[in-house]
Design an enzyme around this catalytic site. Structure first.
Site, PDB file in Angstrom:
ATOM      1  N   HIS A 217       0.782  -1.221   0.000  1.00  0.00           N
ATOM      2  CA  HIS A 217       0.000   0.000   0.000  1.00  0.00           C
ATOM      3  C   HIS A 217       0.821   1.282   0.000  1.00  0.00           C
ATOM      4  O   HIS A 217       0.627   2.117  -0.861  1.00  0.00           O
ATOM      5  CB  HIS A 217      -1.109   0.042   1.038  1.00  0.00           C
ATOM      6  CG  HIS A 217      -2.096   1.087   0.629  1.00  0.00           C
ATOM      7  ND1 HIS A 217      -2.845   0.968  -0.518  1.00  0.00           N
ATOM      8  CD2 HIS A 217      -2.350   2.309   1.085  1.00  0.00           C
ATOM      9  CE1 HIS A 217      -3.548   2.053  -0.712  1.00  0.00           C
ATOM     10  NE2 HIS A 217      -3.266   2.897   0.250  1.00  0.00           N
ATOM     11  N   TYR A 221       1.693   5.528  -2.339  1.00  0.00           N
ATOM     12  CA  TYR A 221       1.914   6.913  -1.915  1.00  0.00           C
ATOM     13  C   TYR A 221       3.289   7.398  -2.344  1.00  0.00           C
ATOM     14  O   TYR A 221       3.475   8.571  -2.624  1.00  0.00           O
ATOM     15  CB  TYR A 221       1.716   7.057  -0.400  1.00  0.00           C
ATOM     16  CG  TYR A 221       0.300   6.768  -0.018  1.00  0.00           C
ATOM     17  CD1 TYR A 221      -0.737   7.481  -0.602  1.00  0.00           C
ATOM     18  CD2 TYR A 221      -0.015   5.760   0.864  1.00  0.00           C
ATOM     19  CE1 TYR A 221      -2.050   7.199  -0.302  1.00  0.00           C
ATOM     20  CE2 TYR A 221      -1.331   5.470   1.172  1.00  0.00           C
ATOM     21  CZ  TYR A 221      -2.345   6.193   0.591  1.00  0.00           C
ATOM     22  OH  TYR A 221      -3.645   5.906   0.880  1.00  0.00           O
ATOM     23  N   HIS A 368      -9.496   0.242 -11.377  1.00  0.00           N
ATOM     24  CA  HIS A 368      -9.298   1.255 -10.346  1.00  0.00           C
ATOM     25  C   HIS A 368      -7.876   1.789 -10.350  1.00  0.00           C
ATOM     26  O   HIS A 368      -7.649   2.996 -10.364  1.00  0.00           O
ATOM     27  CB  HIS A 368      -9.629   0.662  -8.973  1.00  0.00           C
ATOM     28  CG  HIS A 368      -9.149   1.502  -7.837  1.00  0.00           C
ATOM     29  ND1 HIS A 368      -9.769   2.675  -7.467  1.00  0.00           N
ATOM     30  CD2 HIS A 368      -8.085   1.373  -7.012  1.00  0.00           C
ATOM     31  CE1 HIS A 368      -9.108   3.218  -6.460  1.00  0.00           C
ATOM     32  NE2 HIS A 368      -8.080   2.442  -6.160  1.00  0.00           N
ATOM     33  N   PHE A 369      -6.879   0.879 -10.335  1.00  0.00           N
ATOM     34  CA  PHE A 369      -5.528   1.428 -10.169  1.00  0.00           C
ATOM     35  C   PHE A 369      -4.987   2.037 -11.457  1.00  0.00           C
ATOM     36  O   PHE A 369      -4.091   2.881 -11.399  1.00  0.00           O
ATOM     37  CB  PHE A 369      -4.562   0.447  -9.483  1.00  0.00           C
ATOM     38  CG  PHE A 369      -4.143  -0.774 -10.245  1.00  0.00           C
ATOM     39  CD1 PHE A 369      -3.363  -0.687 -11.379  1.00  0.00           C
ATOM     40  CD2 PHE A 369      -4.497  -2.034  -9.774  1.00  0.00           C
ATOM     41  CE1 PHE A 369      -2.940  -1.823 -12.050  1.00  0.00           C
ATOM     42  CE2 PHE A 369      -4.085  -3.180 -10.441  1.00  0.00           C
ATOM     43  CZ  PHE A 369      -3.314  -3.060 -11.585  1.00  0.00           C
ATOM     44  N   HIS A 370      -5.540   1.664 -12.610  1.00  0.00           N
ATOM     45  CA  HIS A 370      -5.132   2.396 -13.808  1.00  0.00           C
ATOM     46  C   HIS A 370      -5.679   3.824 -13.758  1.00  0.00           C
ATOM     47  O   HIS A 370      -4.994   4.770 -14.113  1.00  0.00           O
ATOM     48  CB  HIS A 370      -5.584   1.675 -15.082  1.00  0.00           C
ATOM     49  CG  HIS A 370      -4.623   0.606 -15.498  1.00  0.00           C
ATOM     50  ND1 HIS A 370      -4.601  -0.631 -14.925  1.00  0.00           N
ATOM     51  CD2 HIS A 370      -3.617   0.592 -16.415  1.00  0.00           C
ATOM     52  CE1 HIS A 370      -3.626  -1.359 -15.461  1.00  0.00           C
ATOM     53  NE2 HIS A 370      -3.016  -0.649 -16.367  1.00  0.00           N
ATOM     54  N   ARG A 431      -9.472 -10.670 -12.780  1.00  0.00           N
ATOM     55  CA  ARG A 431      -8.531  -9.702 -13.352  1.00  0.00           C
ATOM     56  C   ARG A 431      -7.382 -10.350 -14.106  1.00  0.00           C
ATOM     57  O   ARG A 431      -6.941  -9.853 -15.116  1.00  0.00           O
ATOM     58  CB  ARG A 431      -7.997  -8.783 -12.258  1.00  0.00           C
ATOM     59  CG  ARG A 431      -7.207  -9.488 -11.182  1.00  0.00           C
ATOM     60  CD  ARG A 431      -6.859  -8.555 -10.040  1.00  0.00           C
ATOM     61  NE  ARG A 431      -5.671  -7.754 -10.307  1.00  0.00           N
ATOM     62  CZ  ARG A 431      -4.979  -7.127  -9.384  1.00  0.00           C
ATOM     63  NH1 ARG A 431      -5.343  -7.191  -8.124  1.00  0.00           N
ATOM     64  NH2 ARG A 431      -3.912  -6.427  -9.680  1.00  0.00           N
ATOM     65  N   ARG A 432      -6.849 -11.469 -13.624  1.00  0.00           N
ATOM     66  CA  ARG A 432      -5.575 -11.943 -14.170  1.00  0.00           C
ATOM     67  C   ARG A 432      -5.749 -13.120 -15.120  1.00  0.00           C
ATOM     68  O   ARG A 432      -5.076 -14.132 -14.984  1.00  0.00           O
ATOM     69  CB  ARG A 432      -4.615 -12.312 -13.045  1.00  0.00           C
ATOM     70  CG  ARG A 432      -4.229 -11.129 -12.178  1.00  0.00           C
ATOM     71  CD  ARG A 432      -3.215 -11.494 -11.147  1.00  0.00           C
ATOM     72  NE  ARG A 432      -2.921 -10.373 -10.266  1.00  0.00           N
ATOM     73  CZ  ARG A 432      -3.440 -10.214  -9.052  1.00  0.00           C
ATOM     74  NH1 ARG A 432      -4.282 -11.111  -8.577  1.00  0.00           N
ATOM     75  NH2 ARG A 432      -3.113  -9.183  -8.315  1.00  0.00           N
TER      76      ARG A 432
END
Lengths: 541, 207
Positions: A217, A221, A368-370, A431-432
């Protein structure tokens, strides 16, 4: 101050970062195409998983780490107005990281390390992949050291003065990264490498996942902080105004670093090896860490409003129209914030302890993370590059209008790529997978969304090519006789003359982090040494 | 004597902590924060408090938790374990009449490959891996968990709607990962019959 050596150092780092980026963009487009099954000749899990592993490592580890190092060196030297401490060491760090990148790239590209970027023990990659990853991180630790030394040197020679915000945030990021990278370092050094070399017979997959969650995580950041730095120290000036609050910005960075670290278990919500109490604790921390982002959103929008009104904007929303939309930094921050709002909404669902079950490991997650990384964060990397290139090269940018088209197409492409991706997740697509072979009616609903993603990916690839083209053309242009653009940091409305030491230093916060990390990871890691656990032998893939 | 010194030390430490906190708060008070920004920070904290409150209340009072039973098992010797021996897999009734579903994940399928369960009934799934990391998701239901080798993933849920559902592996487990899936039939509660071999097993156990 002639900073030619620093400019060269920065430019070298940024070129490695963007070189990795463009390569990974081509892979990304291949992946959506292969995944859709549109062209059956492309169908190959072997190539797909090698590609997806490389794409993840290049974007997540190489683009980010090199960008952050290069940008950090230049921020340090320009905001503190002092040369980079121990330039030789900085170059050593660069070459170690580059060597690591190449060392990891060879097994990745030859399909010897198709373990995706999260490693997946007890599945095993070629040992060179792990050594490469270690070297990449070790090189970045040298960068962290240099940032910390420059920070304390400046403080020593400027007692009681507030450290410039840009450097304060960069140092926060260096500290964050030192803490962050320990988890994955422990996993690689004590599990992955000994297993690959045959020194140990088994590893505990549960412990491996716990250690990776430590890193997984806060690493986001680490990637995000440069974008926030640009929000605070470049955007207000570029928009023609002032930073709304310097002190609150510092507090936001501190909260981000302190609470960003002890919350990795929201990646393990669905895992059997950790108990629900620890997951809930990390889940609550995850919500707390949304505070600095909400505060950042406020400060940045307030700064933009000041600029818009100074430029003659009237009424409740009139100031938005008067912003300089043709300034690449300003356009980027607007698009970045739009993607942050949408992505943040999705993030709240992921963070929600129980609701996460609905979307865990579905296509929703890469969607989401893209949106939040490749969108919100990377668009600010573009903005910083457009801003720094003329400064670093002492040449004007090749084409500002091309840069604007590039930013708009990145935003539109990201929308077309990630919206169907989210929907596919809600429709249950994992997803994978490299292609859909399930013989069930459910998959019929997936097809149109997969086709839309190909189109979105294509727009993004075109946009990425425009970005690289613009940078290359700028570099190859002849240098004009008179061109000396300097980096300009935004001034706060209320200049900060004095500041509590707690908002100007990390000694206290470092101790707070140590305590929080001990609380949130102490027992969850130690439990593996007190339980009757059964390790797993190494597996191929 | 020794106790006195310890008490004294604790006393000093407490005093120091109080001094530090007073100093910290006093210093932070000097920071200029715009009143509008103060309001926004309060709103943000309120939103965060609300969301945290919801998940915490759900967890503590409604028992809404993700699968988190920290139970270990030797994944290399599943076939020798009593619980996950091949004959013991699938849907079974336990002594109290509750339904327990035991499943093994291995490259590249879930075993047994097809099971039937009743709708609107509490089901306890126990998933184990016989090799690497897997994940299982039955789309459109809450049946989702990671399956980590060395651990038993237990999840209790129920399926509201009858129908044929795919059971998909949702964690990369090797180059054949795409092909790792199986089927589950969710049957109307009144039409479902407990599997007969279970009763036989039970009798064997009792006998």
């Amino acid at each position: 101050m002639d900073d030619a050596t620093e400019r060269k150092l920065t430019l070298s780092h940024l070129w490695v970062a963007f070189g990795a980026f463009i390569l990974a963009c081509f892979m990304g487009e291949y992946q959506v195409l292969e995944r859709s099954g549109l062209i059956s000749a492309l169908d190959s899990p072997t190539v797909y998983f090698a590609s997806v592993s490389t794409h993840g490592v290049l974007m997540g580890f190489v683009l980010t780490t090199f960008f952050i190092m290069g940008f950090g060196y230049y921020t340090a030297t320009t905001s503190l107005k002092m040369p980079v401490w121990n330039l030789k060491l900085a170059w050593v760090g660069f070459w170690i990281s580059l060597l690591g990148t190449v060392m990891a790239a060879v097994p990745l590209l030859t399909g010897k390390a198709s373990v995706l970027y999260t490693f997946y023990l007890p599945i095993q990659a070629h040992v060179a992949f792990y050594f490469g990853a270690v070297l990449l991180v070790v090189g970045s630790w040298l960068w962290c050291g240099i940032m910390l030394v420059m920070f304390s040197q400046w403080k020593k020679s400027h007692p009681k003065q507030p450290v410039p915000l840009a450097m304060f945030a960069t140092t926060a990021n260096a500290l964050l990264w030192l803490w962050t990278s320990v988890g994955v370092a422990l996993e690689v050094l004590f599990q992955a490498i000994p297993l690959a070399l045959g020194w140990i017979d088994t590893v505990d997959a549960g412990l491996a996942r716990t250690l990776f969650a430590w890193t997984l995580h806060p690493i986001v950041y680490f990637w995000l902080i440069p974008a926030y730095i640009a929000f605070y120290v470049f955007v207000p000036k570029q928009a023609g105004g002032f930073l709304f609050s310097d002190e609150v910005a510092r507090a936001a960075f501190i909260v981000l670093v302190v609470f960003g670290l002890p919350i990795g278990f929201h990646h393990l919500y669905m895992d059997p090896e950790q108990a629900s109490g620890w997951k809930l604790l990390h889940g609550i921390g995850t919500f707390v860490v949304s505070l600095p982002t909400l505060v950042t959103g406020f400060t940045v929008i307030a700064s933009l409003e000041i600029a818009g009104r100074l430029r003659g904007g009237k009424g409740l929303f009139g100031w938005i129209g008067t912003l300089p939309w043709t300034n690449t930094m300003v356009l980027s921050v607007i698009l970045s914030l739009l993607m942050l709002i949408l992505g943040g909404f999705g993030g709240i669902i992921n963070a929600s302890y129980a609701m996460n079950a609905m979307i865990h490991n579905t296509a929703w997650v890469p969607g989401h993370f893209h949106l939040i990384f490749a969108g919100t964060t990377v668009i600010m990397y573009f903005a910083i590059a457009y801003y720094l290139w003329p400064v670093l090269l002492r040449k004007p940018l090749f084409s500002n209008s091309m840069a604007l088209i590039q930013l708009w197409t990145w935003f539109i492409g990201m929308g077309i790529l990630t919206t169907p991706w989210h929907v596919l997740g809600l429709l249950g697509q994992p997803r994978r997978i490299s292609t859909v072979v399930y013989n069930t009616l459910l998959t019929l609903a997936w097809k149109p969304y997969e086709l839309a993603m190909i189109f979105g990916g294509l727009i993004l690839l075109g946009s990425a090519c425009l970005f690289i083209y613009n940078l290359v053309k700028t570099q190859l242009n002849p240098a004009p006789a008179e061109f000396n653009q300097q980096i300009e940091y935004a001034d706060p409305i209320h200049p900060v003359e004095s500041i509590p030491e707690y908002l100007n230093d990390f000694k206290l916060w470092n101790r707070v982090i140590a305590v929080l990390m001990a609380i949130s990871f102490g027992v969850p890691i130690l439990q593996f040494f007190f339980m009757d656990t059964f390790g797993s032998p190494a597996w191929g893939y | 004597m020794q106790i006195d010194s310890i008490v004294q030390r604790c006393h000093d430490l407490a005093g120091k902590t109080v001094d530090f906190l007073q100093d910290f708060i006093a210093q932070m008070r000097t920071v200029h924060v715009d009143s509008l920004e103060q309001k926004w920070i309060k709103i943000a904290l309120l939103i965060i408090g609300l969301l945290v409150g919801i998940i915490t209340i759900d967890a503590f009072f409604h028992g809404v938790n993700p699968p988190s039973k920290v139970e270990t098992i030797d994944s290399a010797r599943l076939h020798l374990s009593k619980e996950f021996a091949e004959s013991n897999l699938g849907v079974q009734l336990d002594d109290k009449g509750a339904i327990v579903v035991r499943m093994v994940a291995g490259r590249y399928s879930f075993f047994p490959k097809h099971i039937s369960v009743p709708a609107e009934t509490k089901l306890t799934f126990r998933w184990v891996s016989m090799d690497v990391l897997h994940g299982v998701h039955i789309p459109m239901t809450n049946m989702s968990t990671m399956i980590v080798p060395g651990y038993v993933a237990e999840i209790t849920t129920s399926f509201p709607k009858p129908g044929e559902y795919p059971v998909l592996c949702n964690e990369y487990c090797g180059l054949g990962h795409n092909h790792m899936w199986s089927n589950i039939s969710v049957i109307a509660k009144e039409d479902w019959q407990a599997p007969t071999h279970t009763i036989a097993n039970k009798e064997a156990n009792n006998g």
